[in-house]
Design an enzyme around this catalytic site. Structure first.
Site, PDB file in Angstrom:
ATOM      1  N   THR A  48      44.096  53.846  35.387  1.00  0.00           N
ATOM      2  CA  THR A  48      44.936  54.290  36.505  1.00  0.00           C
ATOM      3  C   THR A  48      45.442  55.726  36.349  1.00  0.00           C
ATOM      4  O   THR A  48      45.315  56.531  37.272  1.00  0.00           O
ATOM      5  CB  THR A  48      46.133  53.337  36.647  1.00  0.00           C
ATOM      6  OG1 THR A  48      45.612  52.058  37.009  1.00  0.00           O
ATOM      7  CG2 THR A  48      47.101  53.799  37.712  1.00  0.00           C
ATOM      8  N   HIS A 282      43.031  42.443  38.505  1.00  0.00           N
ATOM      9  CA  HIS A 282      43.107  42.088  37.079  1.00  0.00           C
ATOM     10  C   HIS A 282      43.264  40.586  36.900  1.00  0.00           C
ATOM     11  O   HIS A 282      42.748  40.004  35.962  1.00  0.00           O
ATOM     12  CB  HIS A 282      44.305  42.774  36.422  1.00  0.00           C
ATOM     13  CG  HIS A 282      44.042  44.172  35.992  1.00  0.00           C
ATOM     14  ND1 HIS A 282      43.131  44.485  35.024  1.00  0.00           N
ATOM     15  CD2 HIS A 282      44.578  45.349  36.399  1.00  0.00           C
ATOM     16  CE1 HIS A 282      43.115  45.803  34.846  1.00  0.00           C
ATOM     17  NE2 HIS A 282      43.983  46.348  35.679  1.00  0.00           N
ATOM     18  N   ASP A 325      41.326  55.051  41.993  1.00  0.00           N
ATOM     19  CA  ASP A 325      41.447  55.600  40.629  1.00  0.00           C
ATOM     20  C   ASP A 325      40.354  55.096  39.693  1.00  0.00           C
ATOM     21  O   ASP A 325      40.084  55.694  38.658  1.00  0.00           O
ATOM     22  CB  ASP A 325      42.837  55.298  40.048  1.00  0.00           C
ATOM     23  CG  ASP A 325      43.194  53.821  40.139  1.00  0.00           C
ATOM     24  OD1 ASP A 325      42.459  53.047  40.809  1.00  0.00           O
ATOM     25  OD2 ASP A 325      44.224  53.427  39.557  1.00  0.00           O
TER      26      ASP A 325
HETATM   27 ZN   LIG Z   1      44.057  48.319  36.343  1.00  0.00          ZN
END
Ligand SMILES: [Zn+2]
Length: 541
Positions: A48, A282, A325
């Site tokens: 990130t 995630h 990102d």
């Molecule tokens: Zn992540």
């Protein structure tokens, strides 16, 4: 100028789900903007903070200095985050233990910084996200403000920017903006069959949400964090739901109105980064029904933001960039199931193999205690002494090496060779190799490692796992590798001077800042190495 980033958004989400998007969100950007279908980050690790530091600087982590979300700070001997800063105070959180943040570790200027230089600070530059790093890094060091979601469900900032929050932020926080989502039910936006068709069953065996999260693997997800009333467990659960992105949009709208963004002749910069997609990705993985649903929802949330900008400022007066990102890898257990070679390389096993090699070289007589036992740097992490193996980087204990007269280059080679004997490790590089340019810039993996290596902040040995294998990560799904699933992200630019269309030229999020700078007719940020995406810039602009 508006930057919209979605945290953990693979390029292929635009194609997998594009026909389900509404007319005013991502589809509008894809249709009315220039979209690069082959945009990849050219650095690793793909996390990130490095990704967000690249977007508005046009530079790699080697130059921005943002080599991870966390790394070992040699000066203090501590593990620090990309934005942690003890010299400032946090504003807007009611948790006195919540750490403050600032952009002080960012080494490059941003598009916003350069704009403020040429307009004598009349341009306002504001970064907004759920995560501190994702708000702070795209905005830059000379930004007007950055705001992120605190642990207490309010929007926070720090004394880096001002001594107290603007009144409109305090007013927003006084409405307890997070608490209204307590107990909210996250259901699928569309019919279940659409999700089964595109993402498979709701609760495959590789989804492993523990009961400790107060949530389950299956829809509907009731957002309480297992609490009876809003508390830190609930705010944590809220992060892992699309509702936190909704909160972000309402805050961004408040910022546009109260800061009068886009109202005068001097261009302003607003960066908005949607973090919930990363938390959800995630937890459930990229091929989950949850990842699909939060993608469809962030499209609607982006539509709401674009509609608001259209009404207040006019989209024709706004330069818009959209990117992410990083992407994400499939869950290793799923990738193993599919025969793709998914596996988890466990940190203790990697470190054990390294220690065996260190002992064989530096303690062949088997002396006890083994002098090489402390050659890897140890730091205090949540009260436990932990060996410095982070972002695939090994950091050595320089004092121990000095004590035993051990050469850094040599011990690095010992460890790099040992790493290559570990099943699943694809590559390893020593600090000296990377610094002396003994690597091949034409090899795409090596090039990405070099672009992610900052001598003062990176480790002494860098390891890369084979595709679909996680290096020391225990979380369900993650990213960080130099492979396509982590590097291939959307890059879309829309606005005056841009010719809409699909562009197949190779591109990178590092190209966004130089291209925006060219359109704004300002100097590119200090370390910008990306190219101006000239193929989409109208002649005569
Ligand atoms: Zn992540």
């Amino acid at each position: 100028m508006l930057l919209i980033a979605v945290d953990q958004f693979r390029y292929d989400y635009l194609e997998r789900f594009g026909d389900l998007f509404g007319p005013n969100g991502l589809r509008r950007l894809m249709h009315d903007g220039a979209m690069w279908t082959q945009a990849n980050y050219d650095h690793t690790p793909t996390y990130t903070a490095p990704g967000h530091s690249t977007m508005m600087t046009g530079a790699y982590p080697a130059e921005t200095g943002i080599v991870g979300n966390d790394w070992i700070d040699r000066a203090s001997g501590k593990r620090i985050t990309s934005v942690s800063d003890d010299t400032v105070k946090l504003l807007g959180s009611s948790d006195p233990k919540e750490p403050p943040s600032s952009p002080r570790r960012l080494l490059s200027s941003t598009v916003g910084d350069e704009l403020r230089l040429v307009t004598n600070d009349r341009s306002k530059v504001i970064g907004i996200s759920l995560k501190d790093r994702s708000a702070i890094l795209p905005a830059g060091r000379h930004a007007s403000a950055a705001y992120w979601l605190s642990n207490t469900g309010t929007m926070a900032s720090s004394t880096y920017y001002f001594n107290q929050l603007p009144a409109w932020v305090t007013n927003f926080n006084n409405t307890k903006p997070a608490d209204k989502y307590f107990g909210a039910k996250w259901e699928r936006l569309l019919s279940q069959s659409e999700y089964v068709k595109r993402a498979g069953p709701d609760s495959p065996s590789w989804e492993v949400v523990g009961s400790s999260t107060g949530d389950t693997n299956a829809f509907p997800h009731t957002i309480t964090g297992g609490a009876k009333a809003p508390n830190s467990a609930f705010y944590f659960a809220l992060d892992h739901s699309p509702f936190s992105n909704e909160l972000l949009v309402s805050f961004a709208q408040e910022a546009i109105v109260n800061e009068k963004l886009g109202e005068d002749d001097d261009p302003d910069v607003l960066t908005v980064s949607f973090s919930a997609n990363d938390y959800v990705g995630h937890r459930y993985g990229p091929y989950s029904q949850e990842a699909m649903d939060i993608t469809l929802r962030v499209d609607r949330q982006i539509a709401a933001l674009l509609d608001f900008v259209q009404a207040r400022v006019g989209l024709s007066n706004t330069l818009i960039a959209f990117t992410a990102d990083h992407g994400v890898s499939p869950i290793p257990e799923q990738a193993a199931d599919l025969g793709l070679g998914g596996a988890r390389l466990k940190a203790p096993e990697i470190l054990a193999a390294i220690h065996t090699a260190l002992s064989a070289r530096y303690n062949p007589q088997g002396r006890s205690p083994d002098p090489s036992a402390d050659y890897i740097y140890k730091y205090n992490y949540w009260g436990a002494l932990t060996e410095a193996f982070i972002n695939g980087n090994i950091y050595f204990n320089y004092e121990a090496l000095k004590r035993d007269n051990v050469d850094l280059d040599e011990v690095s080679k010992v460890v790099a060779s040992a790493a290559l004997t570990i099943p699943g490790v694809a590559r390893s590089f020593t600090r000296a190799q990377l610094l002396r340019g003994e690597t091949s810039i034409t090899d795409p993996i090596e090039r990405r490692v070099i672009h992610g290596f900052n001598p003062a902040r990176s480790g002494d040995v860098v390891m890369i796992a084979e595709p679909y294998k996680y290096l020391g990560d225990t979380i369900t799904a993650t990213h960080g590798s130099p492979y396509s699933y982590d590097t291939h992200v959307p890059v879309i630019i829309m606005g005056t001077g841009i010719t809409p269309g699909r562009y197949l030229e190779p591109a990178s999020p590092a190209d966004i800042a130089p291209t925006l700078s060219a359109l704004l007719r300002i100097t590119a940020p200090s370390s910008a190495t990306g190219r101006v995406l000239t193929e989409a810039i109208r002649k005569g602009i």
